[in-house]
Design a protein around this motif. Sequence first.
Motif, short mmCIF file in Angstrom:
data_model
loop_
_atom_site.label_atom_id
_atom_site.label_comp_id
_atom_site.label_asym_id
_atom_site.label_seq_id
_atom_site.Cartn_x
_atom_site.Cartn_y
_atom_site.Cartn_z
N MET A 1 0.83 -1.19 0.00
CA MET A 1 0.00 0.00 0.00
C MET A 1 0.87 1.25 0.00
O MET A 1 0.54 2.22 -0.62
CB MET A 1 -0.90 -0.04 1.23
N SER A 2 1.95 1.19 0.68
CA SER A 2 2.82 2.34 0.81
C SER A 2 3.41 2.77 -0.54
O SER A 2 3.59 3.96 -0.78
CB SER A 2 3.96 2.04 1.78
N GLY A 3 3.69 1.80 -1.38
CA GLY A 3 4.27 2.12 -2.69
C GLY A 3 3.35 2.97 -3.55
O GLY A 3 3.79 3.88 -4.24
N THR A 4 2.06 2.68 -3.49
CA THR A 4 1.12 3.47 -4.29
C THR A 4 1.00 4.89 -3.74
O THR A 4 0.88 5.84 -4.51
CB THR A 4 -0.27 2.82 -4.33
N GLU A 5 1.04 5.02 -2.43
CA GLU A 5 0.96 6.35 -1.83
C GLU A 5 2.22 7.16 -2.15
O GLU A 5 2.15 8.36 -2.39
CB GLU A 5 0.76 6.26 -0.32
N LYS A 6 3.36 6.49 -2.15
CA LYS A 6 4.61 7.19 -2.48
C LYS A 6 4.60 7.63 -3.94
O LYS A 6 5.06 8.71 -4.27
CB LYS A 6 5.82 6.31 -2.20
N SER A 7 4.05 6.80 -4.81
CA SER A 7 4.00 7.19 -6.22
C SER A 7 3.03 8.35 -6.41
O SER A 7 3.28 9.23 -7.24
CB SER A 7 3.60 6.00 -7.10
N LYS A 8 1.95 8.38 -5.64
CA LYS A 8 1.03 9.52 -5.70
C LYS A 8 1.75 10.78 -5.22
O LYS A 8 1.55 11.86 -5.78
CB LYS A 8 -0.19 9.28 -4.82
N ALA A 9 2.58 10.64 -4.20
CA ALA A 9 3.31 11.79 -3.68
C ALA A 9 4.29 12.32 -4.73
O ALA A 9 4.40 13.53 -4.93
CB ALA A 9 4.07 11.40 -2.40
N HIS A 10 4.98 11.40 -5.41
CA HIS A 10 5.91 11.82 -6.46
C HIS A 10 5.17 12.51 -7.60
O HIS A 10 5.65 13.52 -8.13
CB HIS A 10 6.71 10.63 -7.00
N ALA A 11 4.02 11.97 -7.96
CA ALA A 11 3.24 12.57 -9.04
C ALA A 11 2.76 13.96 -8.64
O ALA A 11 2.78 14.89 -9.46
CB ALA A 11 2.05 11.69 -9.37
N GLU A 12 2.37 14.11 -7.39
CA GLU A 12 1.90 15.41 -6.91
C GLU A 12 3.04 16.43 -6.91
O GLU A 12 2.86 17.59 -7.28
CB GLU A 12 1.33 15.25 -5.51
N GLN A 13 4.22 15.98 -6.53
CA GLN A 13 5.38 16.87 -6.55
C GLN A 13 5.71 17.29 -7.97
O GLN A 13 5.99 18.47 -8.24
CB GLN A 13 6.59 16.18 -5.92
N ALA A 14 5.68 16.36 -8.91
CA ALA A 14 5.98 16.67 -10.30
C ALA A 14 4.94 17.64 -10.87
O ALA A 14 5.29 18.58 -11.60
CB ALA A 14 6.03 15.40 -11.12
N LYS A 15 3.69 17.41 -10.55
CA LYS A 15 2.62 18.29 -11.02
C LYS A 15 2.82 19.70 -10.46
O LYS A 15 2.65 20.69 -11.18
CB LYS A 15 1.27 17.73 -10.57
N GLY A 16 3.21 19.78 -9.20
CA GLY A 16 3.46 21.08 -8.58
C GLY A 16 4.63 21.80 -9.22
O GLY A 16 4.58 23.01 -9.45
N LYS A 17 5.69 21.06 -9.55
CA LYS A 17 6.84 21.67 -10.20
C LYS A 17 6.47 22.23 -11.57
O LYS A 17 6.89 23.32 -11.95
CB LYS A 17 7.99 20.66 -10.34
N ALA A 18 5.67 21.44 -12.30
CA ALA A 18 5.24 21.89 -13.63
C ALA A 18 4.36 23.14 -13.52
O ALA A 18 4.51 24.09 -14.29
CB ALA A 18 4.49 20.78 -14.33
N LYS A 19 3.47 23.13 -12.56
CA LYS A 19 2.56 24.26 -12.38
C LYS A 19 3.34 25.50 -11.97
O LYS A 19 3.07 26.60 -12.44
CB LYS A 19 1.52 23.91 -11.31
#
Length: 57
Positions: A1-19
């Motif tokens: 379960m933790s792996g999916t949450e970590k990948s969501k966190a990475h995706a959120e960080q990438a989205k924030g950087k792009a924004k």
Amino acid sequence: MSGTEKSKAHAEQAKGKAKEAMGRMAGNERMTAEGRAEQAKGQARHAKEDVKDTFRQ
């Protein structure tokens, strides 16, 4: 379960950087601030998962 949450966190960080980058290019301070906030949210989520992993071991 933790792996999916970590990948969501990475995706959120990438989205924030792009924004944030788009906000800077457009000269839009609000978008830049929203991008920084999304990055911080992703970092907090990632830190939470790291703590959970530490206690699982």
